[in-house]
Design an enzyme around this catalytic site. Structure first.
Site, PDB file in Angstrom:
ATOM      1  N   GLN A 217      -0.578 -12.506  44.125  1.00 38.90           N
ATOM      2  CA  GLN A 217      -1.111 -12.249  45.525  1.00 38.90           C
ATOM      3  C   GLN A 217      -1.111 -11.244  45.698  1.00 38.90           C
ATOM      4  O   GLN A 217      -1.634 -10.323  45.146  1.00 38.90           O
ATOM      5  CB  GLN A 217       1.042 -12.639  46.097  1.00 38.90           C
ATOM      6  CG  GLN A 217       1.459 -13.731  46.584  1.00 38.90           C
ATOM      7  CD  GLN A 217       1.565 -14.445  45.247  1.00 38.90           C
ATOM      8  OE1 GLN A 217       1.474 -15.603  45.264  1.00 38.90           O
ATOM      9  NE2 GLN A 217       2.721 -13.908  44.508  1.00 38.90           N
TER      10      GLN A 217
ATOM     11  N   SER B 270      -0.248 -14.442  50.504  1.00 40.81           N
ATOM     12  CA  SER B 270       1.776 -13.695  50.283  1.00 40.81           C
ATOM     13  C   SER B 270       3.245 -14.989  50.527  1.00 40.81           C
ATOM     14  O   SER B 270       2.707 -16.180  50.877  1.00 40.81           O
ATOM     15  CB  SER B 270       1.592 -13.281  51.693  1.00 40.81           C
ATOM     16  OG  SER B 270       2.898 -11.925  51.970  1.00 40.81           O
TER      17      SER B 270
ATOM     18  N   TYR C 225      -4.583 -19.879  49.181  1.00 42.52           N
ATOM     19  CA  TYR C 225      -3.657 -20.245  50.051  1.00 42.52           C
ATOM     20  C   TYR C 225      -2.460 -18.967  49.440  1.00 42.52           C
ATOM     21  O   TYR C 225      -2.872 -18.255  49.445  1.00 42.52           O
ATOM     22  CB  TYR C 225      -3.560 -22.027  49.492  1.00 42.52           C
ATOM     23  CG  TYR C 225      -3.324 -21.762  47.390  1.00 42.52           C
ATOM     24  CD1 TYR C 225      -1.933 -21.634  47.576  1.00 42.52           C
ATOM     25  CD2 TYR C 225      -4.473 -21.266  46.716  1.00 42.52           C
ATOM     26  CE1 TYR C 225      -1.709 -21.971  46.062  1.00 42.52           C
ATOM     27  CE2 TYR C 225      -3.560 -21.798  45.503  1.00 42.52           C
ATOM     28  CZ  TYR C 225      -2.259 -21.633  45.466  1.00 42.52           C
ATOM     29  OH  TYR C 225      -2.077 -22.132  43.865  1.00 42.52           O
ATOM     30  N   ARG C 226      -1.558 -19.533  50.477  1.00 42.95           N
ATOM     31  CA  ARG C 226      -0.021 -19.101  50.659  1.00 42.95           C
ATOM     32  C   ARG C 226      -0.387 -17.740  51.846  1.00 42.95           C
ATOM     33  O   ARG C 226      -0.555 -16.489  52.066  1.00 42.95           O
ATOM     34  CB  ARG C 226       0.006 -18.455  49.455  1.00 42.95           C
ATOM     35  CG  ARG C 226       0.494 -19.140  48.084  1.00 42.95           C
ATOM     36  CD  ARG C 226       1.622 -18.891  46.865  1.00 42.95           C
ATOM     37  NE  ARG C 226       1.806 -19.668  46.134  1.00 42.95           N
ATOM     38  CZ  ARG C 226       2.240 -19.630  44.744  1.00 42.95           C
ATOM     39  NH1 ARG C 226       2.269 -18.560  44.392  1.00 42.95           N
ATOM     40  NH2 ARG C 226       2.331 -20.182  44.201  1.00 42.95           N
ATOM     41  N   VAL C 227      -0.927 -18.752  52.822  1.00 44.16           N
ATOM     42  CA  VAL C 227      -1.173 -17.980  54.445  1.00 44.16           C
ATOM     43  C   VAL C 227      -0.121 -17.716  55.732  1.00 44.16           C
ATOM     44  O   VAL C 227      -0.587 -17.477  56.371  1.00 44.16           O
ATOM     45  CB  VAL C 227      -2.359 -18.210  54.275  1.00 44.16           C
ATOM     46  CG1 VAL C 227      -3.763 -17.731  53.973  1.00 44.16           C
ATOM     47  CG2 VAL C 227      -2.868 -19.540  54.468  1.00 44.16           C
TER      48      VAL C 227
END
Length: 465
Positions: free
Chosen positions: A152, A183, A221-223
């Protein structure tokens, strides 16, 4: 010697522009002051030495790149004031910031974290550039830049017991860019399968975090991903730009209450797939309020489950089940609130998605340094400047190349504060004392201003004017 801490004032903000759940963090208020005077990895005057003790205000008399060769850890009751560095600011490269124990009461401003890709002790492809991994409370990151993470860009995530609490946290006006993923927020602990040492069911405390006015640029991704139990979370007025959807926009897990409002989400021409915001069907949220988010999908190479028009007409349609037989199906109206929950901590004005794009691209990342008289030099480094330029110019982004060569940090001219910068007080510049009619003595930095801040904080807070 350490100075007795100033008694915190409950309603006093960490700094005048602080927002959200972490806005009342006190950091190093009233504590001793440590000057970073070189860019060395260790030794007297280094950032590593500055971070070796809790209860500190850390200021910088030098600008440039600090190449660290092993993990740096932040301790409790600390303020890291990157705005005190001369023009060029501070970039951390070569390794990551990682705290594996519970941490409390930290303010970090105007620092660039770009070392995760170089740290391969956990992942062969690099690690997260900045992570608190076993609980964090009373934390605020403001105007920082996180990039080149092999995992991340930055995360506040981890911990496998009910004691790993993430609470009263804000990340605001930061840039998270050019990392494998964006994140992770919250504890990885699942309270349904646990009990206290006494054998009682776990009663997890209420927790809150705010992700406000940030940019996520060219990540997969992971936003962000959000995990937690009995948590109140605000994801408001952020820009997501150039996402390669290897998995999803966000995964949401746990009994959380979420405001997802006014975010500007532009997929650009990266490879798309069928995923948007995905919910674990075995651990769904208590409720979500979603409104005013703008989705732009022009140029995605694969169609999404639903059209751009459908998502923009009804933001709820962007939430789908993640696993199991229902994968990809709409989660249903029952998981949504029709009214916004109160914002966590210090409230703020919510902008539209288009207003957010203009506002946040004009003021984000580590973009300010203080002069001796308290005036401000504005400007991002070359990386953030280029990423912001591409966004404003409505340009597509290149496919992310995750390796240390492609993610090299450009050089920064290192400057040091001149002789005579500090005279009568060791921590506030003489020019500022004179310009503001303050006592010219060795202890004025911890005198309280009429606003409740120490005089040192008032000087640091000139970036908020």
């Amino acid at each position: 010697d350490p100075i007795e801490p100033v008694e915190p004032i409950e309603t006093l903000l960490a700094f005048p522009n602080a927002m959200g759940a972490g806005a009342y963090t006190t950091g190093g208020r009233g504590q001793s002051v440590y000057h970073v005077i070189n860019l060395n990895d260790s030794g007297a005057g280094s950032l590593r030495d500055a971070l070796s003790q809790p209860n500190r205000n850390i200021v910088f008399d030098v600008s440039g790149i600090i190449n660290i060769t092993s993990i740096l850890t932040i301790l409790n009751n600390t303020t890291i004031a990157g705005q005190t560095a001369p023009e060029g600011g501070i970039t951390i490269d070569g390794g990551r910031i990682y705290t594996g124990s519970t941490i409390d009461n930290v303010i970090v401003r105007y620092i660039r974290f770009r070392g995760g890709i170089d740290d391969t002790d956990i992942f062969a492809g690099g690690a997260t550039s900045m992570q608190f991994a076993n609980g964090a409370t009373n934390i605020i990151y403001d105007h920082c830049s996180f990039s080149f993470g092999g995992e991340q860009a930055m995360s506040m995530y981890g911990g496998v017991t009910y004691l790993s609490v993430y609470d009263n946290i804000t990340v605001q006006r930061c840039i998270l860019a050019e990392s494998k993923k964006g994140s992770l927020w919250g504890s990885s602990y699942d309270p349904r399968d646990d009990e206290t040492p006494e054998g009682n069911p776990v009663d997890t405390p209420q927790k809150s975090y705010s992700f406000i006015n940030n940019i996520m640029y060219n990540t997969r991704y992971r936003v962000p991903n959000i995990t937690g139990d009995n948590s109140d979370i605000d994801v408001v007025n952020n820009i997501i730009y150039g996402i390669k959807i290897g998995g999803r926009l966000s995964q949401i897990s746990g009994e959380i209450r979420l405001n997802h409002i006014g975010n500007y989400i532009d997929y650009r021409s990266q490879t798309g797939d069928t995923r948007v915001h995905l919910i674990r069907d075995d651990f769904p949220p208590e409720y979500i309020y979603t409104s005013g988010n703008k989705y732009l999908t022009t140029g995605t190479s694969d169609p999404l489950i639903i059209t751009e028009d459908t998502m923009n007409a009804d933001n709820r349609q962007a939430y789908r089940w993640f696993v199991g037989d229902r994968w990809g199906e709409y989660i249903g109206d029952g998981y949504f609130n029709s009214t916004q929950k109160p914002l966590e901590g210090e409230s703020f004005t919510i902008l539209t998605a288009d207003e957010t794009f203009t506002d946040v691209t004009s003021d984000s990342g580590a973009n300010a340094s203080l002069n001796a008289d308290g005036t401000v030099i504005s400007g991002n480094d070359v990386l953030d400047t280029e990423w912001l330029r591409r966004m404003v110019a409505d340009e597509s982004v290149a496919a992310l190349d995750i390796n240390p060569i492609a993610m090299a940090v450009p050089s920064i001219t290192s400057l040091s504060r001149p002789e005579g910068f500090y005279v009568s007080n060791p921590h506030i510049p003489e020019a500022y004392l004179i310009a503001n009619g303050l006592p010219q003595n060795a202890t004025v930095h911890n005198d309280l201003n009429a606003t409740g801040y120490t005089q040192l904080e008032v000087y640091l807070n000139q970036v908020d004017a």
